[in-house]
Design an enzyme around this catalytic site. Sequence first.
Site, PDB file in Angstrom:
ATOM      1  N   HIS B  61       0.729  -1.175  -0.028  1.00  0.00           N
ATOM      2  CA  HIS B  61       0.159   0.195  -0.074  1.00  0.00           C
ATOM      3  C   HIS B  61       0.921   1.135  -0.071  1.00  0.00           C
ATOM      4  CE1 HIS B  61       0.074   1.068   4.474  1.00  0.00           C
ATOM      5  NE2 HIS B  61       0.173  -0.181   4.527  1.00  0.00           N
ATOM      6  N   ASP B 174       6.095   1.815   6.729  1.00  0.00           N
ATOM      7  CA  ASP B 174       4.734   0.932   6.594  1.00  0.00           C
ATOM      8  C   ASP B 174       3.749   1.917   5.474  1.00  0.00           C
ATOM      9  OD1 ASP B 174       2.034  -0.223   6.890  1.00  0.00           O
ATOM     10  OD2 ASP B 174       1.801   0.338   8.958  1.00  0.00           O
ATOM     11  N   GLU B 203      -5.209   1.787   2.852  1.00  0.00           N
ATOM     12  CA  GLU B 203      -5.114   0.691   3.673  1.00  0.00           C
ATOM     13  C   GLU B 203      -5.275   1.098   5.189  1.00  0.00           C
ATOM     14  OE1 GLU B 203      -2.914  -2.470   6.115  1.00  0.00           O
ATOM     15  OE2 GLU B 203      -2.630  -0.396   5.975  1.00  0.00           O
ATOM     16  N   HIS B 314       3.788   3.965  12.431  1.00  0.00           N
ATOM     17  CA  HIS B 314       2.422   4.948  12.776  1.00  0.00           C
ATOM     18  C   HIS B 314       3.060   6.016  13.704  1.00  0.00           C
ATOM     19  CE1 HIS B 314      -1.088   2.330  11.419  1.00  0.00           C
ATOM     20  NE2 HIS B 314       0.055   2.113  10.873  1.00  0.00           N
TER      21      HIS B 314
END
Lengths: 331, 347
Positions: B61, B174, B203, B314
């Site tokens: 993603h 990520d 995503e 994150h």
Amino acid sequence: MKDTIKKLVETWGPSGAEHRVRALIEGEIDGLADETQTDALGNLIALKKGDGSGKKVMLSAHMDEIGVIVSWVDEKGFVRINPIGGVRPLYEAMGRVAFENGTIGVIGLEKMEKPDQVPPFEKLYVDVGASSREDCPVQVGDFGSFVRPMVEIGGHLTAKAMDDRIGCAVLIQTLRELDSSPHDVYFCFSSQEEVGLRGAMTGAFGISPDVGIAIDVTGAGDTPEPQSKMATQLDNGPAIKVKDGGMLATPWVKEWMIRTAEANAIPYQLEVLAGGTTDARAIQTTQAGIPAGCLSIVTRYIHSPSETLSYSDVLNSVKLLLAMLSKPIES
Amino acid sequence: MTLEALSNAFGPSGCEAKVRRVVIDAIADKVDELQVDHLGNVIAHQKGTQYPTFKVMVSAHMDEVGFMITHIDDNGLLHFTKVGGIDDRVLPAKVVRIGPSEMRGVISVKPVHLTDRAERNKVISYDNMAIDIGVSSKAEAERLVDRGDYAVFDVAFEDLATSSSPMAKGKAFDDRAGCAVLIELIERGPYPFDFWPVFTTMEEVGLRGAQVAAYRVMPDAAFALEGTICDDGPRDGDTSPTTAVGKGPAISPMDRSVIADRRLVRLLIETAEAEGIPYQFKQPGKGGTDAGAIHLAKTGVPSVPVSVPSRYIHSPVCMLSKEDLRNTVRLMTATLQRMTPDVLSTR
């Protein structure tokens, strides 16, 4: 039918690893269906063709059971686990678990700071008799399910994995006894229900039926201080679902079930379940939407190693399905 | 290195255009077909050399977690909501890039001198924070920023001068790490099967791009590449990290969103062992991936997630081992070379 039930519930098959249950069912239904296939997610789908005048009916019962997956092996060879589906530590502590390679382990429980506290999953470990990480016979990623043979107590049967091998048994028996039907009946033995109806989603998409019915367990309200207040009772016949936590049964499907039970003097009860849902939800919401309902077997102690239900309810469930499938459907 | 350009690109969920540009520039002349669908997914296609009807999709993603400006107050401070899962504790005093111009702002924070102990021990909720862009009025701010503008953390990619293992830090590993791996896989193609590399959108807000991309491609099997949770720091007791840096690609037998197809897990393990490529298992049950959406498309798709361990995802800054990244490329390349229809013929 009890032999089939016993074989089914004692077979190893947590969600995502249903292959042994599938192989058992393939043997049980050998030669009974016109077509069988296993789809990408491992659903076993058997078609018994009708006379061409009826509808496309999907019956779904899930093969998988709740279980565990190894998340860590510590240096002393004790195994840590994570749940597959709705596993309750209180129900499983000090019981036994079997891994795919045959290893059996005891589910141990660490000391609790407050003895009357419900244990969290992190307090569980599995003792497989190993003394180090190196000699431990299981590794991270291995699947396990609980161990408990079936026994009869009075008119009731108790075992692990009644949820939903009993539904599988009902489908097998229905397929065995179904002589002729106007309908094309798809018997879907679904995968991965306990982790979110995943098998039924793709199974229903592929079958694309005119109507779908799940056969699954539901709670019982007939024990001392039951877990949930429900009107359902063992021995009172199959439960016709009105509503659960994820689905409102399509009214005409529910009426079809009630009408058939009454016309054939089959005992039944109505079911309203607060939490949880079944494959029927996945069927109802696939593609452009499909009418769906659920025939439930009232079961005590669901998601424990001693799921307990009434044999007469099971026999009446088969009777009801056979009666429903024998005539044209008025929607 | 592609990871640097990918990591530095601005691309929160729903606003992946700049990442898409980096991706398309890197792969356009190496694929037979390339389309961008309605949700912004880049769907590429390399024709198979041996099994032209056997379709394998590999996804990564493009989107990252970020912010969206919700209102501008009278002092010219920008209030925001979160796009994707971000812990409020990592927000104060971080530099962010805002809107199409990527102008800088700072998430404001009260100086330590002015806070008491009780206040310092409390987590401030993001809706009590604001981004300071250095203006003093609403009118001034409104000339620079619109409500609905996105923001992302502002951290530049950098190699770390470590001696033991080649580490890098940057934002959005990520899943830009997965995108970097997928670009490498395209460069090493074609493969025996029909190869469908898909760079997905959204995503972080619920696997939305992958859901529709899988529906369109409808492959026979799928691999989802991820930059995944890595918590290999000191631990209380002998318990499991989700993944660890330096131990190679992480194969997921099960996460919250998918139970991996057993045959694909077996293929990955057998390949790693045959080729001497290090690998690890991601701790089962943690996190969700595009595989969660892909495996439920239409009649179902056998799927498995494979991840590059990345610390501090994150948050403003992630850290990974370039050795893990290389080994993920090696494992995926070798696995894809072995990926024949036979793999799925048994159960």
